[in-house]
Design an enzyme around this catalytic site. Sequence first.
Site, short mmCIF file in Angstrom:
data_model
loop_
_atom_site.label_atom_id
_atom_site.label_comp_id
_atom_site.label_asym_id
_atom_site.label_seq_id
_atom_site.Cartn_x
_atom_site.Cartn_y
_atom_site.Cartn_z
N GLU A 85 -3.23 13.54 0.94
CA GLU A 85 -1.80 13.82 0.98
C GLU A 85 -1.21 13.75 -0.43
O GLU A 85 -0.11 13.26 -0.64
CB GLU A 85 -1.05 12.85 1.90
CG GLU A 85 -1.53 12.91 3.34
CD GLU A 85 -0.59 12.19 4.31
OE1 GLU A 85 -0.18 12.84 5.26
OE2 GLU A 85 -0.27 11.01 4.07
N GLY A 135 0.80 -1.22 0.00
CA GLY A 135 0.00 0.00 0.00
C GLY A 135 0.83 1.27 0.00
O GLY A 135 0.43 2.28 -0.54
N CYS A 187 8.43 15.15 2.97
CA CYS A 187 8.89 13.88 2.39
C CYS A 187 8.73 13.85 0.87
O CYS A 187 9.51 13.21 0.18
CB CYS A 187 8.10 12.71 2.97
SG CYS A 187 8.52 12.34 4.67
N CYS A 196 7.07 10.90 9.88
CA CYS A 196 7.87 10.56 8.69
C CYS A 196 8.78 11.70 8.28
O CYS A 196 9.89 11.47 7.81
CB CYS A 196 6.95 10.16 7.55
SG CYS A 196 5.71 11.40 7.13
N CYS A 197 8.32 12.95 8.44
CA CYS A 197 9.10 14.07 7.92
C CYS A 197 10.36 14.38 8.75
O CYS A 197 11.44 14.52 8.17
CB CYS A 197 8.22 15.30 7.77
SG CYS A 197 6.95 15.10 6.49
ZN LIG Z 1 6.61 12.93 5.69
#
Ligand SMILES: [Zn+2]
Length: 617
Positions: free
Chosen positions: A319, A203, A337, A403-404
Amino acid sequence: MKQYFVLPFACMALWGCGEQDQLTAPPLKMIDQIDFSHVHIRDNFWSPRLAKHTSATLPVCIDQIENQTGRMQNFENAAKGTGKHSGIFFDDSDVYKALEGIAYSLINNPDPKLEKKADEWIDKIAAAQQPDGYINTFYTLTGQDRRWNNMDKHEMYCAGHMMEAAVTYYQATGKRKLLDVSIRMADHMMELFGPGKRHWVPGHEEIELALVKLYRTTDQQKYLDFANWLLEERGHGHGSKGDEGEWDPAYYQDLIPVRELTDISGHAVRCMYLYCGMADVAALKKDTAYIEAMNRLWDDVVLRNMYVTGGIGSSRHNEGFTEDYDLPNLDAYCETCASVGMVYWNQRMNQFTGDSKYVDVLERSMYNGALAGVSLDGDRFFYVNPLESNGDHHRQAWYGCACCPSQISRFLPSIGNYIYGTWDKALWINLFIGNTTEVEIDGKKAVMKQETDYPWDGQVKLTVTSEQPLGKELRIRIPGWCKSYTLSVNGSKVEGTTEKGYAVIKKWKSGDQIVLDMDMPVEKVSADPRVRQNTGKRALQRGPLVYCLEETDNTKDFADLALTASSSFEVKDEPDKLGGIRSIKATSDGQTLHFIPYYAWDNREAGKMKVWVDYQE
Ligand SMILES: [Zn+2]
């Protein structure tokens, strides 16, 4: 499809299509990067940022992972087989990405304490691996019977980030414990999935490019084949969330087979990682259909869906992407990201083609969209990077979905990767960053040296020395933003040719003083007329940097500030402001506007900001 530039930089278009392709090399990968372990950056702009990376960014990530959140505890619990999982189901990936950042950092800045920390983490990660090779703390702690059931639960995504960390840490230290854990996980996945076995559509892409790295490190063809198989699984109706809901094929890049892709759609970061994986597999498998798909996709991304900052993905909802030319400023998503992903993907595109237009985009994303993702102090991060703010959008120390920050932690120390490339006939100079690089090229020792005050100033001094002649031409990138430059060798002007946006120097010898002097005026940039949000507006750019207005510098009538046809610009050197910048003062008809580089916004008191400014003809 006719080509329009969302950002109609005439110069960019010129370099993209004005020159004949004089390269006779095959269309697949021809340029290798010179990897950053050979590149010692000594640069007014980047060195302070790299120092902050080690002194602030990494410590923040380590503290968050170990103390402020349960990320490391999840591994400890998984190793014991008891206890709760805390956080989000893909939180393992942040540990791996921070570990990769540590590994990158160790290569150029050895630090026994930091290495010991990494070893500690790796011991805990290895202990959480299950006897069959599976590793993922979410399912280990919430129900092993449910694993490999929902393709959106990021099991392969996390595995991919572990592989990237493992490969880098192995390169940094020669220690292969995490590499062996990764190999066991890869083999576990290949026992379940593959030709004649179960179908699987990850995914969130990432595993594909990671498997290629694992292949390059282990020389095991099966990992490359598995990456290729996973790419080919897309677009055939195999995607599923098990019994946990509806699978949205467009969001997951699973609507059509990847080799038929024409338009970017769905989640921006997933798209970037997918395209990187496709590029890697195409290069190794000589799959031209992948390249043709990526050429179509690149046009769609850059000409119709990219912000002036090099950011992509306009919608918070998915997103990702909505429709072409829909580029809202206040509500721009532009995940950090995704900008970093643009750097990764565009380097790969440049390596296929030797075309500088890809490095133009890489540079745009790197100096603007990606760099804005971290504060000047290195300890706060943007997830979302709008081009306009009402004063209520600020960097945070961390995010629930982190994540960033972890992306920044691994991206910054690797920027040396993007400066040089080699090919049998040429040495490529892509980015202008002060550095000394010692490397063997075709078995010959060579030293490249750059001195520059880029991106503030357009002069770059370059020398290449080698004991034996390298037998290569030099290809020096003339950036798309640059309309006028001179190039000289030992003081004599070179009137050479350019090819695909590179000035080509065929005759040179070891130690020659090569000087590139690029004019760097302030440019007023307009958007493609179909971008309705920017109708009647202009942005300012100087060199690779996009500028913005912040309220704190423009306290009076912020909403009414406007550029005009007669605006005059003054570039001011301000060494004490925002870590040292060149600001732009725009003056017209009684109004004075003070611009700062976009990457530096939101480092002072809160206030409004905008990149696109009203314009009066
Ligand atoms: Zn991110």
